[in-house]
Design an enzyme around this catalytic site. Structure first.
Site, PDB file in Angstrom:
ATOM      1  N   GLY A  12       0.769  -1.239   0.000  1.00 20.75           N
ATOM      2  CA  GLY A  12       0.000   0.000   0.000  1.00 20.75           C
ATOM      3  C   GLY A  12       0.799   1.286   0.000  1.00 20.75           C
ATOM      4  N   SER A  13       2.082   1.250  -0.347  1.00 22.87           N
ATOM      5  CA  SER A  13       2.852   2.496  -0.355  1.00 22.87           C
ATOM      6  C   SER A  13       2.324   3.463  -1.409  1.00 22.87           C
ATOM      7  CB  SER A  13       4.347   2.229  -0.556  1.00 22.87           C
ATOM      8  OG  SER A  13       4.576   1.526  -1.754  1.00 22.87           O
ATOM      9  N   ASN A  14       1.961   2.968  -2.592  1.00 24.09           N
ATOM     10  CA  ASN A  14       1.373   3.845  -3.609  1.00 24.09           C
ATOM     11  C   ASN A  14       0.022   4.376  -3.155  1.00 24.09           C
ATOM     12  OD1 ASN A  14       3.025   4.336  -5.857  1.00 24.09           O
ATOM     13  ND2 ASN A  14       2.679   2.263  -6.636  1.00 24.09           N
ATOM     14  N   LEU A  86      -3.625  -6.990  -8.097  1.00 22.30           N
ATOM     15  CA  LEU A  86      -3.137  -8.138  -8.836  1.00 22.30           C
ATOM     16  C   LEU A  86      -4.213  -8.991  -9.496  1.00 22.30           C
ATOM     17  CD1 LEU A  86      -0.256  -9.240  -6.454  1.00 22.30           C
ATOM     18  CD2 LEU A  86      -0.185  -7.711  -8.438  1.00 22.30           C
ATOM     19  N   ILE A  89      -9.421  -6.898 -13.861  1.00 25.48           N
ATOM     20  CA  ILE A  89     -10.650  -6.152 -13.591  1.00 25.48           C
ATOM     21  C   ILE A  89     -11.769  -6.716 -14.468  1.00 25.48           C
ATOM     22  CG2 ILE A  89     -11.729  -3.872 -13.755  1.00 25.48           C
ATOM     23  CD1 ILE A  89      -9.640  -4.093 -11.530  1.00 25.48           C
ATOM     24  N   ASN A 103      -4.080   2.557 -14.288  1.00 27.64           N
ATOM     25  CA  ASN A 103      -3.186   1.605 -13.651  1.00 27.64           C
ATOM     26  C   ASN A 103      -1.757   2.101 -13.790  1.00 27.64           C
ATOM     27  OD1 ASN A 103      -2.342  -0.879 -12.442  1.00 27.64           O
ATOM     28  ND2 ASN A 103      -1.854  -1.685 -14.458  1.00 27.64           N
ATOM     29  N   HIS A 105       2.217   0.616 -14.043  1.00 30.31           N
ATOM     30  CA  HIS A 105       3.006  -0.598 -14.287  1.00 30.31           C
ATOM     31  C   HIS A 105       4.481  -0.257 -14.121  1.00 30.31           C
ATOM     32  CE1 HIS A 105       3.700  -4.622 -15.809  1.00 30.31           C
ATOM     33  NE2 HIS A 105       4.703  -4.119 -16.503  1.00 30.31           N
ATOM     34  N   ASP A 146      -2.472  -5.094 -18.997  1.00 31.85           N
ATOM     35  CA  ASP A 146      -1.503  -4.036 -19.282  1.00 31.85           C
ATOM     36  C   ASP A 146      -1.764  -3.350 -20.618  1.00 31.85           C
ATOM     37  OD1 ASP A 146      -0.176  -4.264 -16.849  1.00 31.85           O
ATOM     38  OD2 ASP A 146       1.096  -5.876 -17.601  1.00 31.85           O
TER      39      ASP A 146
END
Length: 188
Positions: A12-14, A86, A89, A103, A105, A146
């Site tokens: 959860g740092s982002n 991860l 969706i 998103n 990447h 992606d």
């Protein structure tokens, strides 16, 4: 004021960086919800300490359109941000949030993208390939892993001495500096 849901699976740092950016400043949006698919993930505590509600949902619950849309409607979500999420969706979400879901990447897509390419796996592949640069890609989310239109890329140089761990540190710094600003510029 736009309302953001962050989907995250890990530390959860982002997510914390994005929450602090939007919820502690005047940037045209607020993080109203965090959705997490892993009950023990670090993002849960980080989000709760910052006063953001967390909905922990299994993969099956996230794929259940009625259940998932009920949560999104309850929090009046306008924008979805994937920050280390991860799971693929489901189509009903990409359709509803078409051009309003983003998103990040940890490589310069299209290089080192696709199924199984996340986190440390990407950094290991970048080092093994002998790349002289890598970076981050922020892209709109589509039904393709992606895939989706790229809205931003930032690059960082690499040396022959770089390891997956040093690449990871460089990528985290790019994410910290750029991800919240790009979300604001794209949606607010």
């Amino acid at each position: 004021m736009r309302r953001i849901a962050i989907f995250a699976s890990g530390n959860g740092s982002n997510a914390e960086n994005i929450i602090r950016y939007f919820n502690e400043g005047d940037h045209g949006a607020v993080v109203a919800l965090v959705v997490c698919n892993r009950p023990g993930a670090g993002v849960i505590g980080r989000s709760e300490r910052l006063g953001v509600p967390v909905s922990v949902m299994s993969a099956a619950e996230i794929r259940d359109a009625d259940r998932m849309m009920k949560v999104m409607d309850e929090y009046e979500i306008d924008i979805v941000v994937l920050a280390g999420f991860l799971l693929m969706i489901p189509a009903f979400l990409t359709e509803r949030y078409h051009d309003r879901m983003v998103n990040i990447h940890p490589s310069l897509l299209p290089k080192f993208g696709g199924k199984g390419m996340y986190g440390r796996h990407v950094h290991e592949a970048v080092v093994a390939a002998g790349e002289t640069e890598t970076g981050i890609t922020i892209h709109l989310v589509s039904d393709e892993c992606d895939g989706g239109r790229i809205v931003f890329q930032a690059r960082v140089g690499l040396t022959p001495d770089d390891t997956p761990e040093s690449v990871e540190r460089k990528i985290h710094e790019l994410e910290r500096v750029h991800f919240p600003c790009v979300i604001e510029e794209t949606f607010c």
